[in-house]
Design a protein around this motif. Structure first.
Motif, short mmCIF file in Angstrom:
data_model
loop_
_atom_site.label_atom_id
_atom_site.label_comp_id
_atom_site.label_asym_id
_atom_site.label_seq_id
_atom_site.Cartn_x
_atom_site.Cartn_y
_atom_site.Cartn_z
N HIS A 13 14.86 42.42 18.89
CA HIS A 13 13.65 43.22 18.89
C HIS A 13 12.72 42.63 17.83
CE1 HIS A 13 11.37 46.87 19.72
NE2 HIS A 13 11.11 46.95 18.43
N VAL A 14 11.41 42.79 18.05
CA VAL A 14 10.45 42.23 17.10
C VAL A 14 10.68 42.81 15.69
CG1 VAL A 14 8.69 43.97 17.67
CG2 VAL A 14 7.99 41.76 16.73
N ASP A 15 10.56 41.95 14.69
CA ASP A 15 10.74 42.30 13.27
C ASP A 15 12.19 42.46 12.84
OD1 ASP A 15 8.15 42.13 12.50
OD2 ASP A 15 7.72 44.28 12.59
N HIS A 16 13.13 42.21 13.73
CA HIS A 16 14.53 42.33 13.31
C HIS A 16 15.01 41.12 12.51
CE1 HIS A 16 16.01 46.03 15.77
NE2 HIS A 16 14.86 46.24 15.15
N GLY A 17 14.13 40.09 12.43
CA GLY A 17 14.41 39.02 11.47
C GLY A 17 14.72 37.63 12.03
N LYS A 18 14.31 37.39 13.28
CA LYS A 18 14.56 36.09 13.90
C LYS A 18 13.97 34.93 13.11
CE LYS A 18 12.89 36.32 18.08
NZ LYS A 18 12.61 36.24 19.54
N THR A 19 12.67 35.05 12.80
CA THR A 19 11.99 33.94 12.15
C THR A 19 12.59 33.64 10.79
OG1 THR A 19 10.02 34.82 13.21
CG2 THR A 19 9.70 33.06 11.63
N THR A 20 12.87 34.69 10.04
CA THR A 20 13.44 34.53 8.71
C THR A 20 14.80 33.85 8.79
OG1 THR A 20 12.30 36.57 8.10
CG2 THR A 20 14.05 35.80 6.61
N ASN A 129 21.84 42.34 11.10
CA ASN A 129 20.99 41.70 10.09
C ASN A 129 20.45 42.72 9.08
OD1 ASN A 129 19.73 39.40 9.02
ND2 ASN A 129 17.83 39.81 10.14
N LYS A 130 19.93 42.22 8.00
CA LYS A 130 19.32 43.03 6.93
C LYS A 130 20.34 43.99 6.31
CE LYS A 130 14.78 42.99 9.23
NZ LYS A 130 13.48 43.66 9.34
N ASP A 132 21.56 43.73 3.58
CA ASP A 132 21.23 43.85 2.14
C ASP A 132 20.45 45.13 1.85
OD1 ASP A 132 18.06 42.83 1.94
OD2 ASP A 132 19.15 42.07 3.65
N SER A 167 22.33 38.77 5.98
CA SER A 167 20.98 38.93 5.47
C SER A 167 20.28 37.59 5.66
CB SER A 167 21.00 39.29 3.98
OG SER A 167 19.67 39.18 3.48
N GLY A 168 19.44 37.55 6.67
CA GLY A 168 18.68 36.32 6.91
C GLY A 168 17.81 36.00 5.71
N LYS A 169 17.28 37.05 5.11
CA LYS A 169 16.37 36.87 3.99
C LYS A 169 17.08 36.25 2.80
CE LYS A 169 13.13 39.85 1.51
NZ LYS A 169 12.66 41.25 1.53
P1 GDP Z 1 10.92 38.51 13.67
O1 GDP Z 1 9.76 39.28 14.22
O2 GDP Z 1 12.20 38.91 14.33
O3 GDP Z 1 10.72 37.01 13.66
O4 GDP Z 1 11.09 39.02 12.15
P2 GDP Z 1 10.74 38.31 10.77
O5 GDP Z 1 11.70 37.23 10.46
O6 GDP Z 1 9.29 37.97 10.75
O7 GDP Z 1 11.05 39.51 9.76
C1 GDP Z 1 10.38 40.75 9.83
C2 GDP Z 1 10.38 41.40 8.42
O8 GDP Z 1 11.72 41.70 8.03
C3 GDP Z 1 9.80 40.50 7.33
O9 GDP Z 1 9.08 41.30 6.43
C4 GDP Z 1 11.04 39.91 6.68
O10 GDP Z 1 10.83 39.57 5.32
C5 GDP Z 1 12.03 41.06 6.80
N1 GDP Z 1 13.42 40.57 6.86
C6 GDP Z 1 13.90 39.62 7.69
N2 GDP Z 1 15.23 39.45 7.46
C7 GDP Z 1 15.57 40.31 6.49
C8 GDP Z 1 16.80 40.58 5.82
O11 GDP Z 1 17.86 40.00 6.10
N3 GDP Z 1 16.78 41.56 4.86
C9 GDP Z 1 15.65 42.23 4.54
N4 GDP Z 1 15.74 43.17 3.60
N5 GDP Z 1 14.47 41.98 5.15
C10 GDP Z 1 14.42 41.04 6.10
#
Ligand code: GDP
Length: 314
Positions: A13-20, A129-130, A132, A167-169
């Motif tokens: 889903h969008v924002d779940h952290g793919k790009t990170t 994911n996330k 943390d 935690s992708g981040k």
């Molecule tokens: P995408 O839409 O799936 O590509 O999501 P993004 O990678 O752009 O991440 C969306 C938001 O979630 C951003 O603000 C990231 O910094 C945050 N984020 C991504 N991965 C993590 C994680 O593992 N932990 C936390 N706390 N935040 C994360």
């Protein structure tokens, strides 16, 4: 030693952290200097394409890992269903990571892309994911995911998915919530073990066949067709023939350029073989869902129909 390959999609889903996550994999994969990997966020070039009004294109990011692994990671559209596009993209890969935010759990796009992946016969790996975040509830998210697999009619094999907590981040993944937070090695190891080999030996000796999955254009190279080499080998300058889904000849031509993926870039290569995802230039009429093959190619590779775009389900 020759490079070994895995083709996969990360679905989420969008924002779940793919790009990170892909960014961190690029950094930890080791083949690319950190500053190069950070110069441009992985997969974000879609935004520019959206602005230019071009169809949203799935991109392939190629990540080096260990001594000789290369992982082709294709992006699937995150915001909307571009009719049949998700199916076609998933047709290029042999496995997928289902990435779910452990605070949010299953969301509409999680359901949508997972149903497509299961229909394609892929066996997803689940990454919570996330974790943390203080609000993360991985057990709850995992229950929802398991329920979703059952609701979508997953086979026993598909429902028996491997799980990682990540935690992708912060750049780590682990098999057990109580384990130490280290790096993404467990994710890389799981991918190379769980995603099937895309290059069965016998396929390499068949005549060249390539299914066009995405189309875009380049100011210098013209029409660029991205897809997977389903069979055989190809090299720059080879004569080819393109057939429509119905088997009608579209054009004959020569391949002027072959591009493979390295990191976030497309790089010219001399040749490619069954299993790899590449981009090719040199044809002018051929488009998505057409098959490109050697001059004696008799029949097209079956592909998903192209539906008209539908609206986002979120
Ligand atoms: P995408 O839409 O799936 O590509 O999501 P993004 O990678 O752009 O991440 C969306 C938001 O979630 C951003 O603000 C990231 O910094 C945050 N984020 C991504 N991965 C993590 C994680 O593992 N932990 C936390 N706390 N935040 C994360």
């Amino acid at each position: 030693m020759a490079e070994r390959l895995r083709n996969l999609a990360i679905i989420a889903h969008v924002d779940h952290g793919k790009t990170t996550l892909v960014d961190q994999m690029l950094v930890q994969g080791g083949a690319f200097r950190a500053n190069e990997a950070h110069a441009e966020r992985a997969m974000d070039s879609n935004d520019q394409e959206r602005e230019r009004g071009i169809t949203i294109l799935a991109k392939c990011t190629s990540i080096h890992w260990g001594d000789d692994w290369r992982l082709n990671i294709v992006d699937t559209p995150g915001h909307a269903d571009f009719g049949g596009e998700v199916e076609r993209i998933l047709g290029m890969v042999d496995g997928c990571v289902l990435l779910v935010d452990a605070s949010e759990g299953v969301m509409p796009q999680t359901k949508f892309v997972l149903s497509k992946a299961l229909n394609r016969g892929l066996r997803p790996m689940v990454v919570l994911n996330k974790v943390d975040r203080a609000s993360a509830d991985p057990d709850k998210a995992l229950n929802e995911i398991f329920e979703l697999f059952l609701a979508l009619g997953a086979s026993d094999e598909q429902a028996d998915f491997p799980i990682l907590y990540a935690s992708g981040k912060e750049g780590w993944a682990k098999t057990d919530m109580t384990g130490e937070n280290k790096d993404l090695t467990p994710l890389f190891e799981l991918i190379v073990r769980h995603v099937p080999d895309p290059q069965p030996i016998q396929k390499k000796d068949e005549p060249f066949a390539f299914l066009v999955t995405m189309i875009d254009s380049d100011p210098f190279l013209g029409r660029i067709l991205t897809g997977r080499v389903e069979a055989g080998r190809v090299k720059v300058g080879d004569p080819v023939r393109a057939l429509s889904r119905e088997g009608k000849e579209i054009e004959k031509g020569r391949l002027t350029k072959l591009l493979s993926f390295r990191g976030l870039k497309r790089v010219p290569v001399e040749s490619a073989e069954a299993g790899d995802i590449i981009a090719i230039a040199g044809l002018v009429e051929t488009t998505v869902a057409d098959t490109i093959g050697s001059p004696d190619l008799a029949a097209p590779i079956p592909s998903t129909p192209i539906d008209p775009p539908t609206l986002a389900i979120t």
